[in-house]
Design a protein around this motif. Structure first.
Motif, short mmCIF file in Angstrom:
data_model
loop_
_atom_site.label_atom_id
_atom_site.label_comp_id
_atom_site.label_asym_id
_atom_site.label_seq_id
_atom_site.Cartn_x
_atom_site.Cartn_y
_atom_site.Cartn_z
N THR A 95 0.95 -1.10 -0.09
CA THR A 95 0.00 -0.02 0.02
C THR A 95 0.92 1.46 -0.03
N LEU A 96 2.06 1.23 1.09
CA LEU A 96 2.61 2.54 1.07
C LEU A 96 3.72 2.23 0.15
N TYR A 391 -8.13 -2.57 -2.04
CA TYR A 391 -7.56 -1.97 -1.01
C TYR A 391 -6.71 -2.65 -0.05
N ARG A 399 -6.01 5.30 4.02
CA ARG A 399 -4.76 5.57 2.95
C ARG A 399 -4.83 7.27 3.07
N GLN A 403 -1.62 9.21 4.07
CA GLN A 403 -0.95 10.31 2.97
C GLN A 403 -1.03 11.70 3.51
N ILE A 409 1.28 6.85 -1.39
CA ILE A 409 0.45 5.94 -1.48
C ILE A 409 0.84 5.28 -2.78
N TYR A 413 -2.53 -1.27 -6.24
CA TYR A 413 -2.59 -2.24 -5.08
C TYR A 413 -2.67 -3.40 -5.51
#
Length: 476
Positions: A95-96, A391, A399, A403, A409, A413
């Motif tokens: 995700t990150l 997600y 998210r 952020q 982000i 995904y």
């Protein structure tokens, strides 16, 4: 999760000589179950020779480097728990877009055997503390746009890539988990029994707290008044707390020096939903409270002085809002308002504010950061929310929160792993209600919390002894 804390646990090892000293304050926390046990000290800037060398991530799809310490005599269980940290790290990495490795010091041990949480009935299955986790250090950083210093979790501070920075601690996140708790692991039989917790959901939730999903706002003195953390009144003694007991002075603090309320970066985006007022303006109002720190002899004196000030009424009003459903939110940089948990009566330091609103988000794709844990697996929760391929466990609003704080982000995904339990959705993950006497207690094992209310100087000493084998050099 279920009484997991985002206040950090850090063992103070020592300070090295530095070439530059900052006048700003860093904060380390001594007990993951009690945010009041903290240490405020001058940040010591790293010289070029002391700049920390970042560890290489174990895999390109996992930017979490976990030092796992298992203090139970069950190798199979230890292996299961360790693997959970790897999986959780992969979900977050998917995700990150992390620029620097996140070092995690995680320990699995029996809380009752080391007396980390005295006062808890270890024989009552309805009152089990699962663990604690959080940032290993918070570092001040000035927001030039607002001309205000806020505290950043070390994990986020590292992502900024600043050429000059304070000396970092050895870890970004510290975590301890209770081996006496009843955990479910992927591959165990379904349906999940009552009062079990999916270890993967627990760990993922807590790692997010460790990344900075936590607030400085709390009833620090137990006087029904909400304030951020206090800095500017403690010395460099590792045993000092702020507040707590006798308030030590800064050795070189001039006469007339005053304390300061400090926010975390999370708090920058908090608002009062009724009128959109930013909580940071309330911090400014509280910082009008002035007292000469050289004249403070005890916590009681400080409390009495604060209660006699106009700022006390401000803090009282905020405390009331912290127990009024829907009164506080997090406004993301995109304009979304995420409702925070303010429905609990009485106010719970272990659950209030530092989570998203349970009623609003429990059945949504933003389920991860509610204060109660479901009787469902992480895979089942994602399947029910329809977020497996979109997600994952980190929903769109979460998210937005990350952020806003400063994390980047990823554009797309891609699920890092497949969880078999997702094929067996649980349509009523919160159908089992807490037992009556635990409804608003931080020790209910069906709750997730971000800072407990257990004061245990003796217990923490025992834990330090138990964890002596995991000490590492503070600075590289």
């Amino acid at each position: 999760m279920k009484n997991l804390s985002t206040t950090l646990f850090i063992i103070l090892i020592g300070l090295c000589l530095t070439h530059t000293v900052s006048s700003e304050k860093c904060i380390q926390y001594l007990n993951p179950l009690n945010s009041k046990e903290n240490r405020v000290f001058d940040c010591l800037m790293a010289s070029p020779a002391q700049k920390r060398q970042l560890p290489t991530p174990p895999a390109s799809d996992n930017m979490f480097n976990v030092q796992f310490n298992c203090l139970v005599n069950d190798k199979a269980l230890c292996s299961k728990v360790e693997n959970v940290f790897v999986t959780a790290g992969r979900f977050i990495t998917a995700t990150l877009n992390l620029k620097a490795v996140i070092s995690v010091n995680a320990t699995f041990l029996n809380f009752c055997e080391v007396n980390i949480a005295p006062g808890i009935d270890c024989n009552n299955p309805n009152k089990v503390i699962l663990g604690a986790a959080g940032p290993a250090m918070v570092i001040p950083y000035k927001d030039e746009t607002a001309d205000k210093v806020r505290l950043y979790p070390q994990a986020l501070y590292k992502q900024l890539g600043l050429p000059s920075h304070p000396q970092f601690g050895p870890n970004e996140i510290m975590a301890v988990f209770n081996s006496a708790a009843n955990y479910w692991f992927e591959g165990d039989p379904l349906p999940m029994p009552e009062r079990q917790a999916d270890m993967l959901l627990v760990v993922t939730h807590e790692l997010i707290h460790g990344l900075g999903f936590t607030t400085a706002w709390d009833d620090l003195f137990g006087i029904n008044a909400l304030t951020p953390v206090i800095a500017g009144i403690t010395d460099d003694d590792a045993s000092s707390k702020a507040p707590g007991g006798v308030i030590p002075k800064e050795p070189n603090a001039p006469a007339g020096s005053s304390l300061q309320f400090l926010e975390l970066i999370f708090d920058k985006f908090m608002i009062l939903t009724a009128d959109g007022i930013q909580m940071t303006t309330q911090t400014d109002e509280l910082n009008k409270f002035q007292i000469d720190v050289q004249n403070i002899k005890s916590e009681e004196q400080l409390v009495q002085a604060f209660m006699a000030s106009p700022q006390y009424k401000v803090a009282q009003g905020l405390f009331q809002k912290a127990t009024t459903s829907g009164s506080m939110g997090f406004k993301t940089i995109s304009g979304d308002v995420v409702i925070l948990e303010t429905s609990l009566l009485p106010f719970q330091s272990s659950s209030s504010i530092g989570h998203v609103d349970f009623a609003t988000y429990k059945n949504s794709s933003d389920f991860l950061m509610v204060f109660r844990s479901p009787t469902a697996t992480l895979g089942q929760m994602m399947a029910t929310a329809g977020s497996i391929d979109t997600y994952g466990p980190i929903g769109p609003l979460l998210r937005g929160i990350l952020q806003s704080m400063g994390y980047e982000i990823k554009d797309k995904y891609v699920p890092p792993v497949e969880l078999p339990s997702a094929k067996f959705p649980n349509k009523e993950p919160f159908a089992i209600k807490p037992v009556p006497d635990d409804v608003n207690e931080g020790t209910n094992n069906k709750k997730m919390s971000n800072n407990g209310r257990i004061n245990s100087p003796i217990g923490i000493n025992v834990l330090i002894i138990a964890l002596a084998c995991i000490l590492v050099t503070l600075f590289m």
